[in-house]
Design an enzyme around this catalytic site. Sequence first.
Site, PDB file in Angstrom:
ATOM      1  N   ILE A  42       4.581   3.782   7.903  1.00 13.44           N
ATOM      2  CA  ILE A  42       4.203   2.833   8.936  1.00 13.44           C
ATOM      3  C   ILE A  42       2.933   3.278   9.652  1.00 13.44           C
ATOM      4  O   ILE A  42       2.698   4.477   9.846  1.00 13.44           O
ATOM      5  CB  ILE A  42       5.360   2.647   9.954  1.00 13.44           C
ATOM      6  CG1 ILE A  42       5.068   1.481  10.906  1.00 13.44           C
ATOM      7  CG2 ILE A  42       5.618   3.940  10.739  1.00 13.44           C
ATOM      8  CD1 ILE A  42       6.259   1.079  11.754  1.00 13.44           C
ATOM      9  N   THR A  43       2.099   2.312  10.014  1.00 14.99           N
ATOM     10  CA  THR A  43       0.926   2.609  10.824  1.00 14.99           C
ATOM     11  C   THR A  43       0.637   1.420  11.727  1.00 14.99           C
ATOM     12  O   THR A  43       1.309   0.392  11.657  1.00 14.99           O
ATOM     13  CB  THR A  43      -0.303   2.954   9.955  1.00 14.99           C
ATOM     14  OG1 THR A  43      -1.321   3.527  10.779  1.00 14.99           O
ATOM     15  CG2 THR A  43      -0.860   1.728   9.252  1.00 14.99           C
ATOM     16  N   TYR A  44      -0.355   1.587  12.577  1.00 14.17           N
ATOM     17  CA  TYR A  44      -0.682   0.560  13.572  1.00 14.17           C
ATOM     18  C   TYR A  44      -2.115   0.079  13.388  1.00 14.17           C
ATOM     19  O   TYR A  44      -3.016   0.852  13.075  1.00 14.17           O
ATOM     20  CB  TYR A  44      -0.516   1.142  14.979  1.00 14.17           C
ATOM     21  CG  TYR A  44      -1.115   0.256  16.053  1.00 14.17           C
ATOM     22  CD1 TYR A  44      -0.424  -0.860  16.520  1.00 14.17           C
ATOM     23  CD2 TYR A  44      -2.379   0.521  16.580  1.00 14.17           C
ATOM     24  CE1 TYR A  44      -0.982  -1.689  17.488  1.00 14.17           C
ATOM     25  CE2 TYR A  44      -2.939  -0.297  17.551  1.00 14.17           C
ATOM     26  CZ  TYR A  44      -2.243  -1.405  17.991  1.00 14.17           C
ATOM     27  OH  TYR A  44      -2.800  -2.222  18.937  1.00 14.17           O
ATOM     28  N   HIS A  45      -2.328  -1.227  13.582  1.00 13.41           N
ATOM     29  CA  HIS A  45      -3.665  -1.808  13.646  1.00 13.41           C
ATOM     30  C   HIS A  45      -3.738  -2.698  14.876  1.00 13.41           C
ATOM     31  O   HIS A  45      -2.730  -3.299  15.281  1.00 13.41           O
ATOM     32  CB  HIS A  45      -3.967  -2.654  12.404  1.00 13.41           C
ATOM     33  CG  HIS A  45      -3.994  -1.879  11.131  1.00 13.41           C
ATOM     34  ND1 HIS A  45      -4.890  -0.863  10.890  1.00 13.41           N
ATOM     35  CD2 HIS A  45      -3.230  -1.980  10.009  1.00 13.41           C
ATOM     36  CE1 HIS A  45      -4.677  -0.369   9.681  1.00 13.41           C
ATOM     37  NE2 HIS A  45      -3.681  -1.030   9.134  1.00 13.41           N
TER      38      HIS A  45
ATOM     39  N   ARG B 181       0.836  -1.202   0.000  1.00 19.13           N
ATOM     40  CA  ARG B 181       0.000   0.000   0.000  1.00 19.13           C
ATOM     41  C   ARG B 181       0.866   1.245   0.000  1.00 19.13           C
ATOM     42  O   ARG B 181       2.064   1.204   0.289  1.00 19.13           O
ATOM     43  CB  ARG B 181      -0.933   0.000   1.215  1.00 19.13           C
ATOM     44  CG  ARG B 181      -0.202   0.092   2.530  1.00 19.13           C
ATOM     45  CD  ARG B 181      -1.100   0.526   3.680  1.00 19.13           C
ATOM     46  NE  ARG B 181      -0.417   0.380   4.964  1.00 19.13           N
ATOM     47  CZ  ARG B 181       0.483   1.225   5.438  1.00 19.13           C
ATOM     48  NH1 ARG B 181       0.837   2.290   4.716  1.00 19.13           N
ATOM     49  NH2 ARG B 181       1.048   1.024   6.612  1.00 19.13           N
ATOM     50  N   GLY B 182       0.236   2.375  -0.274  1.00 15.08           N
ATOM     51  CA  GLY B 182       0.948   3.638  -0.180  1.00 15.08           C
ATOM     52  C   GLY B 182       1.124   4.048   1.278  1.00 15.08           C
ATOM     53  O   GLY B 182       0.497   3.514   2.188  1.00 15.08           O
TER      54      GLY B 182
ATOM     55  N   CYS C 197       2.732   9.789   9.905  1.00 13.27           N
ATOM     56  CA  CYS C 197       2.750  10.728   8.783  1.00 13.27           C
ATOM     57  C   CYS C 197       4.053  11.526   8.700  1.00 13.27           C
ATOM     58  O   CYS C 197       4.063  12.631   8.169  1.00 13.27           O
ATOM     59  CB  CYS C 197       1.578  11.701   8.865  1.00 13.27           C
ATOM     60  SG  CYS C 197      -0.024  10.920   9.058  1.00 13.27           S
TER      61      CYS C 197
ATOM     62  N   GLY D 241      -4.651   4.340   3.446  1.00 15.18           N
ATOM     63  CA  GLY D 241      -3.533   3.877   2.625  1.00 15.18           C
ATOM     64  C   GLY D 241      -4.080   2.909   1.591  1.00 15.18           C
ATOM     65  O   GLY D 241      -4.868   2.019   1.928  1.00 15.18           O
TER      66      GLY D 241
END
Length: 266
Positions: A84-87, A80-81, A191, A162
């Site tokens: 880093i992120t969290y789930h 994906r674009g 971000c 994303g």
Amino acid sequence: MKAFYVGRRDYRRVLQLQETIFNAIIARQVSVRRGESALPLLPDVTLLVEHSAPVYTVGRRDTAEGLPKHSSVDVVKTRRGGGITYHGPGQLTMYPIANIQRLWKACAAQKVRSPIEWFSWVLEEAMMQSAAHFGIPTHRFKTGVWAEKHNDVPARKLGAIGLQLGNWVSMHGAGLNVSNDLHYFDDIIMCELPGRHATSLCEEIAQRGLPKTSAAQVQLVAPLLFEKFVESLHQPPDFAASKLHDLSTEDTWYDQVLKASGVRQT
């Protein structure tokens, strides 16, 4: 469009399901376009899920170098674009697997020229309208949704988006913080904005002294988010948007989604 709320599920398993549907939709499109198949196009599919365990996902812009070495949280690289992120538990994630160019062309409202920009707006709008349902004002910033400043608390990120695209078909999507443990965001730079923090519907409701705290639960927010997503698409009256099917207690949820979507397992 087929839509399913699958409850608490493992991130990698849901990613596998997305990829299976994504590849099948594209393969059918290509086959029909080339005149190799008289079968109908496969329907767009939207999955809503609460991931069962904490996970950091890294997009094409790998910004995971700041992640603590001692972190025990699973890290998954995706196509994906974004960075880093969290789930994890308490967060509602919505994954539309859809031909966004077709939806963009059919959009009955004023729209931007780019299907990608338009679809990003749609996902943000769905989260913003869901937050507004609870009385939380928000704004768009850095491909996401931020709760407005309240008293001395600066704006904080409430939802992220994303996307991954192939032949105009999307996967991945939007993550809306509902009641999740926010400390996991403190170990990453969201971000690429050092010093900024995340928030959730429950956190904002409590901070602002708003009602409806009990309604801010993932399983209750899921139909709301899907409703606002469909509304924000602004499709013609004959748009076949399925109701949200609840498979959260089904052991065979994976196979049921594939069957209902017209996709066969290989």
